[in-house]
Design an enzyme around this catalytic site. Structure first.
Site, PDB file in Angstrom:
ATOM      1  N   GLN A   1      16.103  35.151 -16.843  1.00  0.00           N
ATOM      2  CA  GLN A   1      17.077  34.506 -15.949  1.00  0.00           C
ATOM      3  C   GLN A   1      17.817  33.357 -16.650  1.00  0.00           C
ATOM      4  OE1 GLN A   1      15.254  33.125 -12.334  1.00  0.00           O
ATOM      5  NE2 GLN A   1      17.144  32.329 -11.455  1.00  0.00           N
TER       6      GLN A   1
ATOM      7  N   TYR B   1      21.900  34.073 -16.666  1.00  0.00           N
ATOM      8  CA  TYR B   1      22.403  33.797 -15.316  1.00  0.00           C
ATOM      9  C   TYR B   1      23.822  33.244 -15.239  1.00  0.00           C
ATOM     10  CZ  TYR B   1      21.858  28.669 -15.018  1.00  0.00           C
ATOM     11  OH  TYR B   1      21.990  27.324 -15.165  1.00  0.00           O
TER      12      TYR B   1
ATOM     13  N   ARG C   1      11.657  34.331 -15.356  1.00  0.00           N
ATOM     14  CA  ARG C   1      12.394  33.075 -15.538  1.00  0.00           C
ATOM     15  C   ARG C   1      13.097  32.980 -16.891  1.00  0.00           C
ATOM     16  NH1 ARG C   1      13.061  31.726 -10.457  1.00  0.00           N
ATOM     17  NH2 ARG C   1      11.084  31.546  -9.350  1.00  0.00           N
TER      18      ARG C   1
ATOM     19  N   GLU D   1       9.209  34.131  -0.047  1.00  0.00           N
ATOM     20  CA  GLU D   1      10.389  34.210   0.810  1.00  0.00           C
ATOM     21  C   GLU D   1      10.047  34.967   2.086  1.00  0.00           C
ATOM     22  OE1 GLU D   1      14.029  35.456  -0.996  1.00  0.00           O
ATOM     23  OE2 GLU D   1      13.456  34.785  -3.001  1.00  0.00           O
TER      24      GLU D   1
ATOM     25  N   GLU E   1       8.152  25.938  -9.944  1.00  0.00           N
ATOM     26  CA  GLU E   1       8.073  24.597  -9.363  1.00  0.00           C
ATOM     27  C   GLU E   1       6.645  24.060  -9.337  1.00  0.00           C
ATOM     28  OE1 GLU E   1      10.366  26.598  -6.087  1.00  0.00           O
ATOM     29  OE2 GLU E   1      10.799  24.505  -5.624  1.00  0.00           O
TER      30      GLU E   1
ATOM     31  N   ASP F   1       9.944  37.896  -4.075  1.00  0.00           N
ATOM     32  CA  ASP F   1      11.083  38.231  -4.921  1.00  0.00           C
ATOM     33  C   ASP F   1      10.733  37.915  -6.385  1.00  0.00           C
ATOM     34  OD1 ASP F   1      13.693  39.155  -5.310  1.00  0.00           O
ATOM     35  OD2 ASP F   1      14.475  37.119  -5.370  1.00  0.00           O
TER      36      ASP F   1
ATOM     37  N   LYS G   1      15.874  39.645 -11.759  1.00  0.00           N
ATOM     38  CA  LYS G   1      15.495  39.821 -10.356  1.00  0.00           C
ATOM     39  C   LYS G   1      15.489  41.285  -9.912  1.00  0.00           C
ATOM     40  CE  LYS G   1      15.911  35.325  -9.214  1.00  0.00           C
ATOM     41  NZ  LYS G   1      14.976  34.505  -8.454  1.00  0.00           N
TER      42      LYS G   1
ATOM     43  N   GLU H   1       8.381  34.579  -5.968  1.00  0.00           N
ATOM     44  CA  GLU H   1       9.114  33.684  -5.079  1.00  0.00           C
ATOM     45  C   GLU H   1       8.666  33.961  -3.656  1.00  0.00           C
ATOM     46  OE1 GLU H   1      13.359  34.057  -5.997  1.00  0.00           O
ATOM     47  OE2 GLU H   1      13.133  32.349  -7.366  1.00  0.00           O
TER      48      GLU H   1
ATOM     49  N   HIS I   1      13.773  23.760  -2.802  1.00  0.00           N
ATOM     50  CA  HIS I   1      13.738  24.683  -3.945  1.00  0.00           C
ATOM     51  C   HIS I   1      14.985  24.506  -4.811  1.00  0.00           C
ATOM     52  CE1 HIS I   1      13.196  28.273  -6.355  1.00  0.00           C
ATOM     53  NE2 HIS I   1      14.364  28.743  -5.949  1.00  0.00           N
TER      54      HIS I   1
ATOM     55  N   ARG J   1      19.431  21.136 -14.715  1.00  0.00           N
ATOM     56  CA  ARG J   1      20.649  20.346 -14.898  1.00  0.00           C
ATOM     57  C   ARG J   1      20.425  18.842 -14.824  1.00  0.00           C
ATOM     58  NH1 ARG J   1      22.222  24.522 -11.714  1.00  0.00           N
ATOM     59  NH2 ARG J   1      21.770  23.293  -9.865  1.00  0.00           N
TER      60      ARG J   1
ATOM     61  N   THR K   1      11.153  43.869  -5.810  1.00  0.00           N
ATOM     62  CA  THR K   1      11.008  42.907  -4.722  1.00  0.00           C
ATOM     63  C   THR K   1      10.018  43.524  -3.738  1.00  0.00           C
ATOM     64  OG1 THR K   1      13.310  42.188  -4.971  1.00  0.00           O
ATOM     65  CG2 THR K   1      12.207  41.634  -2.901  1.00  0.00           C
TER      66      THR K   1
ATOM     67  N   ASP L   1      20.045  38.131  -1.232  1.00  0.00           N
ATOM     68  CA  ASP L   1      19.054  37.070  -1.367  1.00  0.00           C
ATOM     69  C   ASP L   1      19.752  35.713  -1.292  1.00  0.00           C
ATOM     70  OD1 ASP L   1      16.593  35.938  -1.682  1.00  0.00           O
ATOM     71  OD2 ASP L   1      16.539  36.166  -3.860  1.00  0.00           O
TER      72      ASP L   1
HETATM   73 CA    CA Z   1      14.933  34.878  -4.657  1.00  0.00          CA
END
Ligand code: CA
Length: 422
Positions: free
Chosen positions: A245, A249, A242, A206, A369, A238, A258, A204, A138, A147, A262, A131
């Site tokens: 994650q 992560y 969150r 994709e 988002e 996907d 994840k 997600e 994004h 961040r 999928t 992936d």
């Molecule tokens: Ca992804």
């Protein structure tokens, strides 16, 4: 439209599956084994029947029986010249002025199945799944949230297509529902985790491409050779937890967040069918290193949509409109980078793009988002609202290229989020 693209079948201009498309998939009917077919209009053309009838008797296909398999891996492995022969053969057989199939009622009866009456399977045995993270919008949005604006893009991001090795075993075909996963998550600023069903389930948006034929270990695929190793594309959802994650992560990237599932669409649109929709990608500044410099236009103008339907809703609501062309890193660059170490690709490997977000807030490809981490809930017509997915929500993604008087479409990838299992 060129005369040769007219079929004896009745295909409406809105259909995702005209002769210009002819995507491959693996299907079965009750009591029968799985085999390869092509979607055309409202039908599945049974390629195993045609293969058995000798219609693919060509030196590049003969003896391989690529369409009588329960996956497309063998066909993907045969390479571009064989794919072209098969595609020409199928286009000619379906052409309006070709009597071979058109006037043979008995063969037609065996070779065409109503598309809504077949069961679709995964198109390939997927050995490896990677992936990417190739949408600048994004990566920037997520970077700002996690961040801050000043460090949104990591220093490597504009120099290489960032990716992680995903989990192939939990890739599922459209229509198979998933359960909300359990995992470790932390509340607020705590550094002590609790064990809980995820409270921040997300999708997600994709797309992914299937590899064929691939390369031997130790022999990288050059960026200008890469298009010969791209069989075709599917839609990818996907699924992402969150909250799991956020806790897990660092430093090695997502894991449980994840690997739960999928979802992919069942029809693989050949790269050749997308040729008329090639378009320039975003300008790349700074200029990538030489091994990543692709020549020509390698973005594709593919309209993408995400629909959400809660259990209370009668019809789905479109919550995002994006486009595959927004991706910063293109598929040849992804393949060249993935193999630059000598890493080998095998037929049936799946490489996904990463979430495809556009520049506008209604073109973002994830709830993270779209709701800006829950700060701006999405109102639903029932009076409900969503920050993240609720149990029973159905997520459907669709996509198509708009030609002059026809579409080259991807059908859809759909699934419901069910409550935590047992
Ligand atoms: Ca992804």
């Amino acid at each position: 439209m060129p005369h040769s693209m007219l079929s004896f079948l009745d295909i409406t201009p809105d259909s995702h599956f005209p002769l210009q498309n002819l995507p491959y998939g693996i299907f079965s009917r009750p009591g029968e084994s799985a085999r390869a077919g092509v979607a055309v209009g409202d039908w599945v053309l049974d390629l195993a029947v045609l293969e058995f009838g000798g219609f693919f008797d060509h030196p590049l296909l003969r003896g391989f029986a690529p369409f009588s398999q329960d996956s497309l891996n063998r066909f993907m492995g045969l390479g571009k010249p064989a794919w072209q022969v098969a595609r020409r053969t199928i286009q000619e057989l379906l052409a309006a002025d070709n009597p071979l199939l058109r006037d043979d009622g008995e063969l037609r009866g065996r070779a065409f199945h109503p598309r809504n009456q077949v069961l679709m399977h995964l198109p390939a045995h997927i050995g490896d799944y990677t992936d990417f993270y190739s949408s600048r919008e994004h990566a920037t949005n997520v970077g700002i949230m996690f961040r801050g604006r000043d460090n949104a893009l990591m220093p490597n991001w504009l120099h290489l297509p960032v990716a992680y090795h995903g989990r192939a075993s939990s890739i599922i075909p459209s229509g198979q529902d998933i359960h909300r996963p359990y995992g470790q998550l932390v509340e607020g600023s705590s550094t002590t985790p609790i064990f809980s069903p995820s409270r921040q389930m997300d999708f997600e948006l994709e797309m992914g491409f299937f590899v064929g034929p691939g390369n031997d270990l130790g022999r990288p695929i050059a960026v200008d050779e890469a298009p010969n190793h791209i069989f075709g594309l599917v839609l990818v959802n996907d699924w992402s937890a969150r909250d799991i994650q956020r806790w897990e992560y660092q430093p090695l990237g997502p894991f449980n967040a994840k690997n739960l599932a999928t979802s992919i669409s069942p029809w693989v649109v050949p790269l050749e069918a997308l040729e008329p929709f090639r378009t320039p990608g975003p300008a790349q500044e700074p200029k990538p290193l030489t091994y990543l410099q692709s020549v020509g236009d390698w973005a594709y103008d593919i309209h993408l949509e995400v629909q959400l339907q809660s259990e209370m809703m009668d019809t789905p609501l479109t919550i995002s409109r994006s486009n595959f062309r927004y991706l910063y890193w293109n598929m040849p660059q992804q393949l060249a980078h993935h193999t630059i170490t000598g890493c080998n690709m095998r037929p049936g490997d799946l490489l996904a793009s990463g979430t495809i977000s556009g520049p506008e807030p209604d073109s973002y490809g994830s709830l993270l988002e779209l709701t800006w981490r829950g700060e701006r809930p999405i109102p639903l017509p029932t009076g409900e609202q969503r920050q993240f997915l609720a149990d029973g929500d159905r997520v459907t993604m669709t996509g198509y290229c708009q030609g002059k008087g026809y579409k080259v479409g991807f059908g859809e990838v759909t699934a419901r989020l069910l409550p935590p299992a047992g």
